[in-house]
Design a protein around this motif. Structure first.
Motif: not given
Length: 168
Positions: A71-83, A107-117
């Motif tokens: 119900r909510w996952k597609d509402r989160l911002p997408e920044a995979g192509n920010f760089f 998905t692993r890269r994004a998980e590392y990003v969010h764990l690091g943040i």
């Protein structure tokens, strides 16, 4: 003797604390995002102790039924192509196993990003007294945990799809 939580390294004013937190979270997010963006793809091809499924039997249905993630996952911002050179997830061909494998790695890269943040709340202990630490911990958790859940859920979905494709 007071605890470390009650003893920040230095005692700045409230406005300086807020400025350090806002500037710190923002800068840290960009730095972690950039460093993870630079991770080589081969590093992301397999799970590590940080991205392995949880010991309690992490499943797609757990995310779907208990968290209502669909119900909510597609509402989160997408920044995979920010760089530059980042991975755009909005135009994925669901039949192409090479693209799905890349998405799985991302998905692993994004998980590392969010764990690091998220870990930045620990750094805020250097200047933030008492309740400020709780606020920073809560802020980091509220903003990053849903993103981590989505990455873990997507990884489970992608693994199922790739397993089905390899059985055909």
């Amino acid at each position: 003797m007071e605890s470390l939580i009650a003893l920040p390294i230095f005692r700045p004013s409230a406005s300086i604390i807020i400025g350090l937190c806002v500037g710190g979270w923002t800068t840290w997010s960009f730095v972690v995002g950039y460093l993870c963006h630079r991770l080589p793809l081969h590093f992301l091809e397999n799970d590590t102790c940080l991205t392995l499924p949880y010991f309690f039997g992490e499943t797609r249905s757990c995310y779907e039924h208990h968290l209502g993630i669909k119900r909510w996952k597609d509402r989160l911002p997408e920044a995979g192509n920010f760089f530059p050179g980042g991975f755009r997830k909005d135009a994925i061909d669901g039949k192409n196993s090479a693209v799905l494998s890349r998405f799985l790695a991302e998905t692993r890269r994004a998980e590392y990003v969010h764990l690091g943040i998220w870990a930045f709340w620990i750094v805020t202990m250097l200047w933030t007294p008492g309740w400020g630490i709780v606020i920073n911990f809560s802020f980091g958790t509220i903003l990053n945990l849903p993103c981590i859940w989505v990455q873990r859920y997507n990884r489970l979905r992608l693994q199922d799809i790739l397993r089905q494709q390899s059985n055909c």
